[in-house]
Design a protein around this motif. Structure first.
Motif, short mmCIF file in Angstrom:
data_model
loop_
_atom_site.label_atom_id
_atom_site.label_comp_id
_atom_site.label_asym_id
_atom_site.label_seq_id
_atom_site.Cartn_x
_atom_site.Cartn_y
_atom_site.Cartn_z
N ASP A 177 0.91 -1.29 0.05
CA ASP A 177 -0.16 -0.03 0.15
C ASP A 177 1.06 1.22 0.07
OD1 ASP A 177 -2.57 -1.60 0.06
OD2 ASP A 177 -2.78 -1.26 2.05
N HIS A 178 2.24 1.11 -0.67
CA HIS A 178 2.98 2.55 -0.82
C HIS A 178 3.15 2.90 -2.49
CE1 HIS A 178 3.90 1.43 2.97
NE2 HIS A 178 4.56 2.79 3.94
N GLY A 179 3.25 4.07 -2.85
CA GLY A 179 3.82 4.03 -3.85
C GLY A 179 5.40 4.35 -3.72
N LEU A 180 6.24 4.25 -4.84
CA LEU A 180 7.09 3.58 -5.08
C LEU A 180 7.81 5.29 -4.49
CD1 LEU A 180 7.86 3.06 -9.49
CD2 LEU A 180 7.54 2.04 -7.40
N ASP A 181 7.95 6.22 -4.20
CA ASP A 181 8.21 7.64 -3.75
C ASP A 181 8.52 6.63 -2.06
OD1 ASP A 181 9.59 8.20 -6.13
OD2 ASP A 181 7.65 10.09 -5.93
N ALA A 182 7.00 6.78 -1.94
CA ALA A 182 7.11 6.06 -0.58
C ALA A 182 7.32 5.31 0.25
CB ALA A 182 5.13 6.22 -0.44
N LEU A 216 11.65 -8.25 4.69
CA LEU A 216 10.75 -7.20 3.53
C LEU A 216 9.89 -7.98 2.97
CD1 LEU A 216 11.58 -4.20 2.45
CD2 LEU A 216 13.25 -5.65 0.33
N VAL A 217 8.52 -7.17 2.85
CA VAL A 217 6.62 -7.93 2.28
C VAL A 217 7.61 -6.48 0.98
CG1 VAL A 217 5.58 -8.11 2.89
CG2 VAL A 217 6.96 -8.51 4.34
N THR A 218 6.96 -7.10 -0.24
CA THR A 218 7.12 -6.14 -1.28
C THR A 218 5.95 -6.51 -2.08
OG1 THR A 218 8.36 -7.35 -2.84
CG2 THR A 218 9.51 -6.00 -1.38
N GLY A 219 5.40 -7.75 -1.64
CA GLY A 219 4.27 -8.36 -2.91
C GLY A 219 5.00 -9.28 -3.96
N LYS A 220 3.96 -10.02 -4.53
CA LYS A 220 5.23 -10.96 -5.53
C LYS A 220 5.78 -10.10 -7.22
CE LYS A 220 2.48 -14.35 -3.95
NZ LYS A 220 1.74 -16.49 -5.03
N SER A 221 6.30 -10.76 -7.31
CA SER A 221 6.96 -9.86 -8.67
C SER A 221 6.08 -9.86 -9.67
CB SER A 221 8.38 -9.80 -9.12
OG SER A 221 7.90 -11.85 -8.85
N ARG A 222 5.62 -9.03 -10.68
CA ARG A 222 4.86 -8.52 -11.81
C ARG A 222 5.97 -8.48 -13.04
NH1 ARG A 222 1.57 -11.19 -8.87
NH2 ARG A 222 -0.45 -10.48 -8.07
N PRO A 223 5.61 -8.51 -14.49
CA PRO A 223 6.43 -7.98 -15.16
C PRO A 223 6.24 -6.59 -15.48
CG PRO A 223 4.50 -10.14 -16.54
CD PRO A 223 4.93 -9.58 -14.58
N VAL A 224 7.21 -6.15 -15.10
CA VAL A 224 7.07 -4.34 -14.53
C VAL A 224 8.01 -3.44 -15.62
CG1 VAL A 224 6.48 -2.23 -13.42
CG2 VAL A 224 5.62 -4.82 -12.70
N ALA A 256 5.61 -3.22 -9.25
CA ALA A 256 6.06 -2.09 -8.84
C ALA A 256 8.02 -2.13 -8.42
CB ALA A 256 6.01 -0.81 -9.66
N ILE A 257 6.94 -2.18 -6.97
CA ILE A 257 8.41 -2.10 -5.23
C ILE A 257 9.30 -3.15 -5.81
CG2 ILE A 257 8.12 -1.93 -3.43
CD1 ILE A 257 5.70 -0.81 -2.71
N ARG A 258 8.29 -4.46 -5.86
CA ARG A 258 9.20 -6.02 -6.05
C ARG A 258 10.20 -5.38 -6.98
NH1 ARG A 258 9.90 -10.95 -4.20
NH2 ARG A 258 11.10 -12.08 -4.89
N ALA A 259 10.10 -4.77 -8.58
CA ALA A 259 10.65 -4.59 -9.19
C ALA A 259 11.41 -3.76 -9.37
CB ALA A 259 9.92 -4.29 -10.86
N LYS A 260 12.03 -2.93 -8.23
CA LYS A 260 13.02 -1.51 -8.31
C LYS A 260 13.63 -1.78 -6.99
CE LYS A 260 10.85 1.25 -10.99
NZ LYS A 260 11.29 1.34 -11.80
N GLY A 289 6.37 -13.18 -2.42
CA GLY A 289 5.79 -11.63 -1.84
C GLY A 289 6.51 -11.44 -1.49
N ALA A 290 7.95 -11.65 -0.50
CA ALA A 290 8.97 -11.14 0.53
C ALA A 290 10.23 -11.23 0.28
CB ALA A 290 8.81 -11.50 1.55
N LEU A 291 11.01 -10.84 0.99
CA LEU A 291 12.82 -10.89 0.56
C LEU A 291 13.22 -11.09 1.93
CD1 LEU A 291 12.92 -8.53 -2.75
CD2 LEU A 291 13.60 -11.20 -3.06
N TYR A 292 14.46 -11.62 2.24
CA TYR A 292 15.40 -11.65 3.59
C TYR A 292 15.93 -10.19 2.82
CZ TYR A 292 13.01 -15.99 5.12
OH TYR A 292 12.17 -17.17 5.63
N ILE A 293 16.84 -9.26 3.81
CA ILE A 293 17.96 -9.21 3.13
C ILE A 293 18.75 -9.44 4.43
CG2 ILE A 293 19.05 -6.84 3.46
CD1 ILE A 293 16.87 -5.20 2.42
N VAL A 294 19.97 -9.95 4.08
CA VAL A 294 21.08 -10.15 5.13
C VAL A 294 21.79 -9.19 5.55
CG1 VAL A 294 22.60 -11.57 5.95
CG2 VAL A 294 20.24 -12.68 5.11
#
Length: 186
Positions: free
Chosen positions: A98-103, A125-133, A144-148, A176-181
């Motif tokens: 529920d965030h835009g790219l800038d937020a 880091l919960v981003t949502g599932k990636s889609r072709p963007v 879009a968030i996951r792609a960036k 829909g999520a990533l681990y950042i170590v």
């Protein structure tokens, strides 16, 4: 197309008055007069053909090149096994839904900074599932968030503190999520 007409006597006099008030940009060069015949430019000599150089084989590198910080394989096999099996419990969670790219960018940068200040080692880091963007997408499509995210992390001031970025285990969000170590602070 018809040939251009010449200037009448009246127009030629007006032109001479205008030309007398103009200062040349490049005084050394002389422009040909309008009524003077112009000679065709002299042909240019052909460019010399470069001689082929003898190429020696490149020496072998002594050490493998360094791995990239974000997304690179800088974890030992023990860490990778623990992440893949879902045994690792994240120390810090960032949800960018529920965030835009800038937020989302601002939240990601401040969240990683907060996690580092707390001494956290693993961020979920919960981003949502990636889609072709499309790379120029401005949050009009899902994913879009996951792609960036990887580009944002690689270009951030936190990139040197990131040991790896991995896909999260299914119990933590899966695709829909990533681990950042984060690297251990010394």
């Amino acid at each position: 197309m018809s040939a251009p007409r010449g200037l009448s006597d009246e127009e030629a006099q007006a032109w001479e008055k205008v030309a007398a008030t103009v200062k040349r940009l490049h005084p050394a060069s002389t422009a040909p007069k309008a009524n003077a015949p112009t000679a065709p430019p002299a042909p240019r000599p052909p460019k010399p053909v470069p001689k082929p150089r003898k190429v020696s084989p490149a020496p072998r590198p002594l050490a493998p090149p360094p791995k990239p910080a974000a997304g690179g394989n800088s974890l030992d096999s023990h860490w990778d096994r623990r992440l893949k099996s879902g045994v690792v419990q994240p120390d810090f969670t960032l949800d960018l839904h529920d965030h835009g790219l800038d937020a989302a960018y601002d939240r990601l940068m401040s969240g990683v900074g907060q996690a580092r200040a707390m001494g956290a080692r693993t961020i979920l880091l919960v981003t949502g599932k990636s889609r072709p963007v499309d790379p120029a997408d401005r949050a009009t499509k899902r994913g879009a968030i996951r792609a960036k995210v990887l580009d944002w992390l690689a270009a951030s001031s936190h990139h040197s503190a990131i040991a790896a970025v991995r896909r999260a285990h299914q119990r933590h969000g899966g695709d829909g999520a990533l681990y950042i170590v984060l690297r251990r602070e010394r």
